[in-house]
Design a protein around this motif. Structure first.
Motif, PDB file in Angstrom:
ATOM      1  N   VAL A  20       0.760  -1.277   0.055  1.00  0.00           N
ATOM      2  CA  VAL A  20      -0.005  -0.103   0.058  1.00  0.00           C
ATOM      3  C   VAL A  20       0.641   1.400   0.063  1.00  0.00           C
ATOM      4  CG1 VAL A  20      -1.682   1.301   1.522  1.00  0.00           C
ATOM      5  CG2 VAL A  20      -2.256  -1.253   1.080  1.00  0.00           C
ATOM      6  N   ALA A  21       2.081   1.173   0.695  1.00  0.00           N
ATOM      7  CA  ALA A  21       2.823   2.358   0.752  1.00  0.00           C
ATOM      8  C   ALA A  21       3.375   2.833  -0.598  1.00  0.00           C
ATOM      9  CB  ALA A  21       4.433   1.961   1.449  1.00  0.00           C
ATOM     10  N   THR A  22       3.253   2.169  -1.635  1.00  0.00           N
ATOM     11  CA  THR A  22       3.681   2.632  -2.982  1.00  0.00           C
ATOM     12  C   THR A  22       2.302   3.482  -3.598  1.00  0.00           C
ATOM     13  OG1 THR A  22       4.881   1.006  -3.487  1.00  0.00           O
ATOM     14  CG2 THR A  22       4.307   2.150  -5.099  1.00  0.00           C
ATOM     15  N   ALA A  23       2.504   4.907  -3.698  1.00  0.00           N
ATOM     16  CA  ALA A  23       1.307   5.716  -4.111  1.00  0.00           C
ATOM     17  C   ALA A  23       1.482   5.780  -5.664  1.00  0.00           C
ATOM     18  CB  ALA A  23       1.640   7.100  -3.581  1.00  0.00           C
ATOM     19  N   ASP A  24       0.101   6.160  -5.918  1.00  0.00           N
ATOM     20  CA  ASP A  24      -0.158   6.506  -7.397  1.00  0.00           C
ATOM     21  C   ASP A  24       0.098   7.924  -7.567  1.00  0.00           C
ATOM     22  OD1 ASP A  24      -1.272   6.846  -9.801  1.00  0.00           O
ATOM     23  OD2 ASP A  24      -3.223   6.491  -9.317  1.00  0.00           O
ATOM     24  N   LEU A  25       1.275   8.083  -8.440  1.00  0.00           N
ATOM     25  CA  LEU A  25       1.899   9.343  -8.776  1.00  0.00           C
ATOM     26  C   LEU A  25       1.279   9.847 -10.163  1.00  0.00           C
ATOM     27  CD1 LEU A  25       5.720   8.871  -7.923  1.00  0.00           C
ATOM     28  CD2 LEU A  25       3.835   9.614  -6.401  1.00  0.00           C
ATOM     29  N   THR A  26       0.500   9.366 -10.523  1.00  0.00           N
ATOM     30  CA  THR A  26      -0.435   9.765 -11.835  1.00  0.00           C
ATOM     31  C   THR A  26      -0.528  11.241 -11.811  1.00  0.00           C
ATOM     32  OG1 THR A  26      -1.436   7.681 -12.127  1.00  0.00           O
ATOM     33  CG2 THR A  26      -2.102   9.453 -13.536  1.00  0.00           C
ATOM     34  N   ILE A  27      -1.294  11.904 -10.793  1.00  0.00           N
ATOM     35  CA  ILE A  27      -1.795  13.228 -10.861  1.00  0.00           C
ATOM     36  C   ILE A  27      -0.463  14.310 -10.797  1.00  0.00           C
ATOM     37  CG2 ILE A  27      -1.863  13.495  -8.524  1.00  0.00           C
ATOM     38  CD1 ILE A  27      -4.663  15.358  -9.558  1.00  0.00           C
ATOM     39  N   TYR A  28       0.663  13.754 -10.357  1.00  0.00           N
ATOM     40  CA  TYR A  28       2.063  14.434 -10.183  1.00  0.00           C
ATOM     41  C   TYR A  28       2.759  14.438 -11.460  1.00  0.00           C
ATOM     42  CZ  TYR A  28       0.625  14.256  -5.184  1.00  0.00           C
ATOM     43  OH  TYR A  28      -0.160  14.205  -4.441  1.00  0.00           O
ATOM     44  N   LYS A  29       2.474  13.174 -12.282  1.00  0.00           N
ATOM     45  CA  LYS A  29       3.185  13.289 -13.914  1.00  0.00           C
ATOM     46  C   LYS A  29       2.526  14.159 -14.524  1.00  0.00           C
ATOM     47  CE  LYS A  29       5.471   9.128 -12.570  1.00  0.00           C
ATOM     48  NZ  LYS A  29       5.420   7.795 -12.629  1.00  0.00           N
ATOM     49  N   ALA A  87       8.533  18.493 -15.345  1.00  0.00           N
ATOM     50  CA  ALA A  87       9.505  17.885 -14.614  1.00  0.00           C
ATOM     51  C   ALA A  87      10.550  16.846 -15.098  1.00  0.00           C
ATOM     52  CB  ALA A  87       8.890  17.163 -13.400  1.00  0.00           C
ATOM     53  N   THR A  88      11.597  17.263 -14.642  1.00  0.00           N
ATOM     54  CA  THR A  88      12.873  16.262 -15.088  1.00  0.00           C
ATOM     55  C   THR A  88      12.485  14.657 -14.447  1.00  0.00           C
ATOM     56  OG1 THR A  88      14.344  16.908 -13.645  1.00  0.00           O
ATOM     57  CG2 THR A  88      14.499  17.825 -16.007  1.00  0.00           C
ATOM     58  N   SER A  89      12.165  14.854 -13.389  1.00  0.00           N
ATOM     59  CA  SER A  89      11.761  13.357 -12.789  1.00  0.00           C
ATOM     60  C   SER A  89      10.696  13.461 -11.704  1.00  0.00           C
ATOM     61  CB  SER A  89      12.934  12.647 -12.119  1.00  0.00           C
ATOM     62  OG  SER A  89      13.323  13.502 -10.847  1.00  0.00           O
ATOM     63  N   TYR A 129       6.370  11.488   0.790  1.00  0.00           N
ATOM     64  CA  TYR A 129       6.569  12.684   0.158  1.00  0.00           C
ATOM     65  C   TYR A 129       6.801  12.384  -1.621  1.00  0.00           C
ATOM     66  CZ  TYR A 129       7.674  15.293   4.222  1.00  0.00           C
ATOM     67  OH  TYR A 129       7.003  15.909   5.154  1.00  0.00           O
ATOM     68  N   VAL A 130       6.412  13.170  -2.469  1.00  0.00           N
ATOM     69  CA  VAL A 130       6.657  13.163  -3.770  1.00  0.00           C
ATOM     70  C   VAL A 130       7.845  14.259  -3.981  1.00  0.00           C
ATOM     71  CG1 VAL A 130       4.513  14.570  -4.451  1.00  0.00           C
ATOM     72  CG2 VAL A 130       5.770  13.259  -6.251  1.00  0.00           C
ATOM     73  N   VAL A 131       8.874  13.574  -4.850  1.00  0.00           N
ATOM     74  CA  VAL A 131      10.044  14.256  -5.468  1.00  0.00           C
ATOM     75  C   VAL A 131       9.906  14.780  -6.657  1.00  0.00           C
ATOM     76  CG1 VAL A 131      12.465  14.472  -4.993  1.00  0.00           C
ATOM     77  CG2 VAL A 131      11.251  13.104  -3.374  1.00  0.00           C
ATOM     78  N   ILE A 132       9.748  16.141  -6.883  1.00  0.00           N
ATOM     79  CA  ILE A 132       9.883  16.641  -8.264  1.00  0.00           C
ATOM     80  C   ILE A 132      11.037  17.502  -8.365  1.00  0.00           C
ATOM     81  CG2 ILE A 132       8.347  18.128  -9.835  1.00  0.00           C
ATOM     82  CD1 ILE A 132       5.998  17.423  -7.377  1.00  0.00           C
ATOM     83  N   LYS A 133      11.562  17.004  -9.668  1.00  0.00           N
ATOM     84  CA  LYS A 133      12.812  17.785  -9.909  1.00  0.00           C
ATOM     85  C   LYS A 133      12.626  18.670 -11.316  1.00  0.00           C
ATOM     86  CE  LYS A 133      16.099  14.552  -7.861  1.00  0.00           C
ATOM     87  NZ  LYS A 133      16.969  15.290  -6.901  1.00  0.00           N
ATOM     88  N   SER A 134      13.252  19.830 -11.358  1.00  0.00           N
ATOM     89  CA  SER A 134      12.851  20.696 -12.411  1.00  0.00           C
ATOM     90  C   SER A 134      14.243  21.818 -12.684  1.00  0.00           C
ATOM     91  CB  SER A 134      11.398  21.453 -12.216  1.00  0.00           C
ATOM     92  OG  SER A 134      11.658  22.370 -13.056  1.00  0.00           O
ATOM     93  N   THR A 135      14.289  21.957 -14.006  1.00  0.00           N
ATOM     94  CA  THR A 135      15.233  22.987 -14.473  1.00  0.00           C
ATOM     95  C   THR A 135      14.492  24.367 -14.193  1.00  0.00           C
ATOM     96  OG1 THR A 135      14.581  22.862 -16.489  1.00  0.00           O
ATOM     97  CG2 THR A 135      16.377  21.295 -15.995  1.00  0.00           C
TER      98      THR A 135
END
Ligand SMILES: [Zn+2]
Ligand SMILES: [Zn+2]
Length: 248
Positions: free
Chosen positions: A30-39, A44-46, A53-59
């Protein structure tokens, strides 16, 4: 007959044990979240998960043209002179690529004590460009900076980090005025200036510049911010939830 019953009972028990083991296995994932909306943050580069937490990287490089690409390595394809309406006074900065890392809560919840938004990034928009708050350097009003917003409503700060203090016109043109446009650091989503075909006004929002209702992306309802056309634009008196972090 008794032997047969024993086999039946043992078999049934084994089946129960087997089924409950299967159940435990699926519970532990269950701990693996659905990241669809964050994608949806396509710039984002990742986008990845780290615990809660959701980790979002960006230039933070805008995917639209700008006068602020002048004199940069991207100028040939991305420079565009100001062609908006009204006055424009370009600031002296050029766009510089950043290494932003946003860590935002996967399961945002209201903060018991609200915290003020920091200077610098307070959230991230779909194209990876950060949102900034309603203040200029030193906490002064944006009034004198608005003239330096380009035709897409962004500008770079002194280190060349491009950002939006107000409606990102490129995104609302492409995604719609009532679309999800990004997230603030507390994990709550940010929406455009319209909802149910009507323009949202500051008076309809709380002190933090949001409200709770169902949206296309959150059919069960969620707190969310709205960007409006007047000050404070994106956020009001601080984060509604507990903010994560951003580093560069
Ligand atoms: Zn600014
Ligand atoms: Zn709303």
């Amino acid at each position: 007959m008794k032997f047969f019953l024993n086999v039946l009972v043992t078999g049934a028990l084994a089946f129960v044990v087997f089924v409950s083991c299967k159940k435990n296995q699926s519970d532990s994932s269950v701990a693996t979240a659905d990241l669809t909306i964050y994608k949806r943050i396509y710039g984002a580069t990742s986008v990845s998960q780290d615990g809660n937490y959701v980790v979002i990287k960006s230039t933070a490089l805008p995917d639209h043209k700008s006068p602020y690409y002048q004199g940069t390595q991207w100028a040939a394809s991305m420079y565009e002179a100001y062609n908006g309406s009204g006055q424009f006074a370009q600031n002296p900065s050029k766009i510089v690529s950043q290494n932003l890392t946003f860590r935002i809560p996967l399961n945002p919840s209201p903060a018991a004590t609200k915290s003020a938004t920091p200077m610098g990034p307070i959230g991230v928009s779909l194209n990876g460009v950060p949102f900034f708050n309603q203040y200029a350097a030193g906490g002064s009003p944006l009034t004198n900076e608005i003239v330096s917003f380009d035709q897409y409503d962004g500008h770079p700060q002194q280190q060349g980090q491009y950002h939006y203090h107000a409606e990102p016109f490129y995104l609302t043109t492409n995604k719609g005025k009532s679309a999800l446009l990004g997230f603030l650091l507390d994990g709550y989503p940010v929406y455009g200036p319209m909802e149910n075909s009507a323009t949202v006004t500051n008076a309809q929002l709380d002190a933090y510049h949001g409200h709770t209702s169902a949206t296309a992306d959150y059919p069960n309802g969620s707190y969310h911010y709205h960007i409006t056309s007047t000050d404070p634009y994106i956020n009001g008196n601080g984060f509604y939830g507990t903010p994560g972090t951003v580093s560069n």
